[in-house]
Structure formats: C-alpha cells, structure tokens
Motif scaffolding. Structure first.
Motif, PDB file in Angstrom:
ATOM      1  N   ILE A 152       0.824  -1.205   0.000  1.00  0.00           N
ATOM      2  CA  ILE A 152       0.000   0.000   0.000  1.00  0.00           C
ATOM      3  C   ILE A 152       0.863   1.263   0.000  1.00  0.00           C
ATOM      4  CG2 ILE A 152      -1.746   1.296   1.279  1.00  0.00           C
ATOM      5  CD1 ILE A 152      -2.775  -1.384   2.320  1.00  0.00           C
ATOM      6  N   ALA A 153       0.525   2.203  -0.860  1.00  0.00           N
ATOM      7  CA  ALA A 153       1.255   3.468  -0.940  1.00  0.00           C
ATOM      8  C   ALA A 153       1.097   4.252   0.360  1.00  0.00           C
ATOM      9  CB  ALA A 153       0.743   4.292  -2.120  1.00  0.00           C
ATOM     10  N   LYS A 154       2.129   5.036   0.684  1.00  0.00           N
ATOM     11  CA  LYS A 154       2.161   5.754   1.956  1.00  0.00           C
ATOM     12  C   LYS A 154       1.102   6.848   2.053  1.00  0.00           C
ATOM     13  CE  LYS A 154       5.697   3.393   3.390  1.00  0.00           C
ATOM     14  NZ  LYS A 154       5.500   2.349   4.433  1.00  0.00           N
ATOM     15  N   ASP A 155       0.603   7.330   0.905  1.00  0.00           N
ATOM     16  CA  ASP A 155      -0.378   8.415   0.951  1.00  0.00           C
ATOM     17  C   ASP A 155      -1.813   7.914   1.078  1.00  0.00           C
ATOM     18  OD1 ASP A 155      -0.446   7.301  -1.557  1.00  0.00           O
ATOM     19  OD2 ASP A 155      -0.710   9.201  -2.617  1.00  0.00           O
ATOM     20  N   MET A 156      -1.981   6.621   1.307  1.00  0.00           N
ATOM     21  CA  MET A 156      -3.310   6.028   1.446  1.00  0.00           C
ATOM     22  C   MET A 156      -3.608   5.697   2.909  1.00  0.00           C
ATOM     23  SD  MET A 156      -4.954   5.643  -1.472  1.00  0.00           S
ATOM     24  CE  MET A 156      -4.564   5.959  -3.200  1.00  0.00           C
ATOM     25  N   ILE A 157      -4.871   5.731   3.256  1.00  0.00           N
ATOM     26  CA  ILE A 157      -5.318   5.250   4.566  1.00  0.00           C
ATOM     27  C   ILE A 157      -5.548   3.750   4.436  1.00  0.00           C
ATOM     28  CG2 ILE A 157      -7.137   5.361   6.305  1.00  0.00           C
ATOM     29  CD1 ILE A 157      -7.635   8.233   5.463  1.00  0.00           C
ATOM     30  N   ALA A 158      -5.078   2.981   5.390  1.00  0.00           N
ATOM     31  CA  ALA A 158      -5.203   1.527   5.311  1.00  0.00           C
ATOM     32  C   ALA A 158      -5.872   0.979   6.569  1.00  0.00           C
ATOM     33  CB  ALA A 158      -3.826   0.883   5.133  1.00  0.00           C
ATOM     34  N   THR A 159      -6.826   0.081   6.357  1.00  0.00           N
ATOM     35  CA  THR A 159      -7.511  -0.597   7.451  1.00  0.00           C
ATOM     36  C   THR A 159      -7.343  -2.103   7.268  1.00  0.00           C
ATOM     37  OG1 THR A 159      -9.187   1.150   7.621  1.00  0.00           O
ATOM     38  CG2 THR A 159      -9.745  -0.993   8.563  1.00  0.00           C
ATOM     39  N   ARG A 160      -6.775  -2.746   8.252  1.00  0.00           N
ATOM     40  CA  ARG A 160      -6.535  -4.192   8.152  1.00  0.00           C
ATOM     41  C   ARG A 160      -7.860  -4.939   8.142  1.00  0.00           C
ATOM     42  NH1 ARG A 160      -1.729  -7.161   9.796  1.00  0.00           N
ATOM     43  NH2 ARG A 160      -2.187  -9.382   9.939  1.00  0.00           N
ATOM     44  N   ILE A 161      -8.006  -5.881   7.188  1.00  0.00           N
ATOM     45  CA  ILE A 161      -9.252  -6.639   7.095  1.00  0.00           C
ATOM     46  C   ILE A 161      -9.039  -8.154   7.201  1.00  0.00           C
ATOM     47  CG2 ILE A 161     -10.364  -4.850   5.718  1.00  0.00           C
ATOM     48  CD1 ILE A 161      -9.948  -6.594   3.251  1.00  0.00           C
ATOM     49  N   GLY A 162      -7.808  -8.605   7.366  1.00  0.00           N
ATOM     50  CA  GLY A 162      -7.572 -10.042   7.454  1.00  0.00           C
ATOM     51  C   GLY A 162      -6.282 -10.377   8.172  1.00  0.00           C
ATOM     52  N   PRO A 163      -6.129 -11.635   8.591  1.00  0.00           N
ATOM     53  CA  PRO A 163      -4.928 -12.066   9.321  1.00  0.00           C
ATOM     54  C   PRO A 163      -3.738 -12.265   8.396  1.00  0.00           C
ATOM     55  CG  PRO A 163      -6.340 -13.949   8.915  1.00  0.00           C
ATOM     56  CD  PRO A 163      -7.093 -12.749   8.404  1.00  0.00           C
ATOM     57  N   ASP A 164      -2.560 -12.429   8.987  1.00  0.00           N
ATOM     58  CA  ASP A 164      -1.373 -12.778   8.206  1.00  0.00           C
ATOM     59  C   ASP A 164      -1.599 -14.135   7.537  1.00  0.00           C
ATOM     60  OD1 ASP A 164      -0.194 -10.480   9.103  1.00  0.00           O
ATOM     61  OD2 ASP A 164       1.070 -11.454  10.600  1.00  0.00           O
ATOM     62  N   TRP A 165      -0.904 -14.384   6.429  1.00  0.00           N
ATOM     63  CA  TRP A 165      -1.060 -15.673   5.752  1.00  0.00           C
ATOM     64  C   TRP A 165       0.231 -16.033   5.019  1.00  0.00           C
ATOM     65  CZ3 TRP A 165      -1.047 -15.652   0.272  1.00  0.00           C
ATOM     66  CH2 TRP A 165      -1.170 -14.393  -0.311  1.00  0.00           C
ATOM     67  N   ARG A 166       0.266 -17.278   4.553  1.00  0.00           N
ATOM     68  CA  ARG A 166       1.460 -17.783   3.886  1.00  0.00           C
ATOM     69  C   ARG A 166       1.083 -18.479   2.586  1.00  0.00           C
ATOM     70  NH1 ARG A 166       5.447 -21.184   7.409  1.00  0.00           N
ATOM     71  NH2 ARG A 166       3.749 -22.702   7.311  1.00  0.00           N
ATOM     72  N   MET A 167       2.069 -18.672   1.761  1.00  0.00           N
ATOM     73  CA  MET A 167       1.908 -19.476   0.553  1.00  0.00           C
ATOM     74  C   MET A 167       2.326 -20.908   0.874  1.00  0.00           C
ATOM     75  SD  MET A 167       0.898 -17.277  -1.813  1.00  0.00           S
ATOM     76  CE  MET A 167       1.348 -17.773  -3.480  1.00  0.00           C
ATOM     77  N   TYR A 277      -7.668   3.406   0.909  1.00  0.00           N
ATOM     78  CA  TYR A 277      -8.456   4.431   0.227  1.00  0.00           C
ATOM     79  C   TYR A 277      -7.808   5.794   0.461  1.00  0.00           C
ATOM     80  CZ  TYR A 277     -10.282   4.188   5.018  1.00  0.00           C
ATOM     81  OH  TYR A 277     -10.399   4.108   6.395  1.00  0.00           O
ATOM     82  N   PRO A 278      -8.069   6.758  -0.424  1.00  0.00           N
ATOM     83  CA  PRO A 278      -7.447   8.083  -0.287  1.00  0.00           C
ATOM     84  C   PRO A 278      -8.009   8.856   0.897  1.00  0.00           C
ATOM     85  CG  PRO A 278      -9.024   8.077  -2.089  1.00  0.00           C
ATOM     86  CD  PRO A 278      -8.885   6.656  -1.643  1.00  0.00           C
ATOM     87  N   SER A 279      -7.219   9.782   1.397  1.00  0.00           N
ATOM     88  CA  SER A 279      -7.614  10.565   2.576  1.00  0.00           C
ATOM     89  C   SER A 279      -8.488  11.740   2.166  1.00  0.00           C
ATOM     90  CB  SER A 279      -6.376  11.081   3.313  1.00  0.00           C
ATOM     91  OG  SER A 279      -5.559  11.810   2.419  1.00  0.00           O
ATOM     92  N   ARG A 280      -9.720  11.439   1.782  1.00  0.00           N
ATOM     93  CA  ARG A 280     -10.687  12.471   1.434  1.00  0.00           C
ATOM     94  C   ARG A 280     -11.966  12.189   2.214  1.00  0.00           C
ATOM     95  NH1 ARG A 280     -11.557   9.871  -4.544  1.00  0.00           N
ATOM     96  NH2 ARG A 280     -13.081   8.275  -3.963  1.00  0.00           N
ATOM     97  N   GLN A 281     -12.894  13.130   2.159  1.00  0.00           N
ATOM     98  CA  GLN A 281     -14.140  12.932   2.888  1.00  0.00           C
ATOM     99  C   GLN A 281     -14.924  11.787   2.250  1.00  0.00           C
ATOM    100  OE1 GLN A 281     -16.534  16.406   3.300  1.00  0.00           O
ATOM    101  NE2 GLN A 281     -18.191  15.364   4.362  1.00  0.00           N
ATOM    102  N   HIS A 282     -15.447  10.911   3.085  1.00  0.00           N
ATOM    103  CA  HIS A 282     -16.196   9.758   2.591  1.00  0.00           C
ATOM    104  C   HIS A 282     -17.618   9.784   3.131  1.00  0.00           C
ATOM    105  CE1 HIS A 282     -12.735   7.727   0.757  1.00  0.00           C
ATOM    106  NE2 HIS A 282     -12.044   8.172   1.789  1.00  0.00           N
ATOM    107  N   SER A 283     -18.488   9.090   2.416  1.00  0.00           N
ATOM    108  CA  SER A 283     -19.892   9.056   2.799  1.00  0.00           C
ATOM    109  C   SER A 283     -20.090   8.243   4.070  1.00  0.00           C
ATOM    110  CB  SER A 283     -20.723   8.440   1.671  1.00  0.00           C
ATOM    111  OG  SER A 283     -20.395   7.061   1.507  1.00  0.00           O
ATOM    112  N   ALA A 284     -21.257   8.428   4.691  1.00  0.00           N
ATOM    113  CA  ALA A 284     -21.589   7.656   5.882  1.00  0.00           C
ATOM    114  C   ALA A 284     -21.662   6.170   5.549  1.00  0.00           C
ATOM    115  CB  ALA A 284     -22.920   8.137   6.452  1.00  0.00           C
TER     116      ALA A 284
END
Length: 297
Positions: A152-167, A277-284
C-alpha cells in the motif's frame, strides 16, 4: 454560445477514460454501449475537441482528454461523495461503494464480511471489481482497494481486514513417483513448476522464500502458466507439477492426501490484506463499510 457540459456528460466521459473501454464504462453508467458512444461524440462535437482516440480494439484519452480527466475527475468524485453523504440524513443509510480486489482476497476475507453487510443495509449498493493486478484506484474511480499491507502506498489510509497468511508449495503425490521432493529452493530447477502470470507487471511471479534471516526469490520453469491461483490448484491436483498457492487453498487437499506440501519451513509470512483508500471525505455508507470489514482478532 459557449457550451456548458452537463454533469452526466462529464461522468460518461470519465467512465470511458478511466475504464479504457466503452463496454465496461456503459455498465458503470447504466446505458447501452451505443448510447454512451453517441453521448461522447456529441460532447466532442459541441466542444470542438476530440477527447478520445478510438480504434477497433481500444480506446484511450487524447492529450485534451487527459487534461480534462485530470482537472474534472477529482471534482466529480467530490461531488458524488457529497451527494452520497446526504444519505446520513435518511432513516436508513444508503449509497454506492465500488471496490477493487483480487480473487483471493475477495473469497477469503472480503466476501464473508460483505455478505452480512448488504443484508443489514439494503440501501447500500456494493460493487466489487475482481482484478489481480495492482491498479490506481483514484484514477479508475474506485472508493477503495484491497492489497497486502506491504503493497500500500504511503499516501493512502489503510484498514486491516484479514490475518497474516502464507503461501504453500504443493503437488499431487503421483507427481513425486519419479522425482525427488525438493529440500531447498535451489532444487526447484529440476522440477516442473506451474507459473503465475502477474497482471500488473506482465512477467511471472518469482517464488519467495525466507529461512534463518535469508531471503531469496526463485524464478521457476514449467509447462503450464495461469493468471490465477484457482487454475493452478486444479493443475497441481491433476499431477502436472508444483504450484505455489495461498496456504488456505490447499488445506483441505493436504488433509485428504490429494496434495503434499514441500519446503514448508522456507515459506515466509505475509502481512494480511488491508482495505486502502485516499484521505478524502467519505460518505456515511462508506464509513459503515470500513467498520464492517475491519479485522478483529
């Protein structure tokens, strides 16, 4: 008289310019391909400027189209976000959310959370575009995307949605009837490996290994190549060679004995999937979605 572009014309142009396809854009804006093409041509005629270059196989913005796209795109996105934000004044949350995600992330972590979400909020529409390559979600008009945390690019907001995993590197037992099992990544040179074509870069995925602080990437060779893990799994089950696939895809087949795993001690752990997602105003509606897909240990 100066031409005043309607918002619908601009939205139609942006859809084609971002998707690089009249077919996909028509589906997004909810009109036929021919009607969309007519709308764009009429807009170009009124402006007196060609915005799109068309061939029988492709469509792309002209220099003028690129300028218009860069100037109005963010503004149209802001207008749409503000209109969607008005849904918070309704009795029930409503809105439209468009997500870009890969096949694996959708199946393992995203869909199990979207399923109850859309049942709970019937006025919120969710569209998921399945694409295994890395794309620019802002340029393509997505509200958010899903990637591994490290991508993920540094200018994005990131929310973790899953656990670590392996191949996991797997093959059918019969494949090893006349071959020795590899004990180190270097041994893969003598094996028929099933390759994964990367959508973003066009080349094959280099299998990643790590042991005792040593990291290495190995480019493998083989008779078969695919651009998705599901097909690779099917080929491995049929005895066509070694496949490097997400570990959870192989679990039930390893338990049943249909597959065997090799080089397990060499497989690194990857940081889990994140919604970004980008750091802009988002809908409810979007904020509700982020909270619903958030990973809770």
């Amino acid at each position: 008289m100066r031409y005043r572009a309607e918002t619908g014309d601009l939205q139609a142009f942006l859809a084609v310019a971002r998707e690089l396809s009249f077919t996909r854009a028509a589906a997004l804006v909810g009109m036929s391909q021919s009607a969309l093409s007519h709308k764009i041509r009429a807009m170009e005629e009124r402006l007196g400027v060609r915005l799109l270059e068309r061939t029988t196989r492709s469509v792309a913005p002209t220099e003028a189209g690129l300028r218009l796209m860069s100037r109005i795109g963010p503004r149209i996105d802001e207008i749409e976000a503000e209109l969607e934000a008005l849904s918070e004044f309704r009795d029930r949350p409503a809105g439209y959310i468009r997500i870009s995600a890969g096949e694996h992330s959708l199946r393992t972590v995203l869909w199990p959370k979207i399923d109850p979400f859309v049942a709970r909020y019937p006025d919120i529409k969710v569209e998921v575009d399945v694409e295994n390559g890395l794309i620019d979600i802002v340029e393509r008009g997505f509200d958010a995307g899903v990637r591994l945390g490290e991508q993920i690019a540094k200018d994005m907001i990131a929310t973790r949605i899953g656990p670590d995993w392996r191949m996991a590197i797997v093959a059918a037992p019969g494949y090893f009837a006349t071959r020795k099992r590899p004990k180190t990544p270097d041994d893969l040179t003598g094996h028929n490996c099933i390759n994964l074509r990367l959508a973003t870069y066009g080349g094959f995925y280099a299998w990643e290994f790590e042991k005792a602080g040593r990291r290495l990437n190995v480019r493998v060779e083989g008779q078969l190549a695919f651009n998705g893990s599901t097909a690779m799994l099917a080929a491995a089950l049929s005895g066509h060679g070694l496949a490097c696939i997400p570990e959870e895809m192989a679990t039930e087949h390893l338990k049943s004995g249909a597959l065997v795993q090799v080089l397990k001690e060499w497989m690194p752990t990857f940081e889990g999937y994140h919604l970004y997602y980008p750091s802009r105003q988002h809908s409810a509606a979007f904020q509700l979605f982020v909270d619903a897909v958030r990973y809770r240990r």
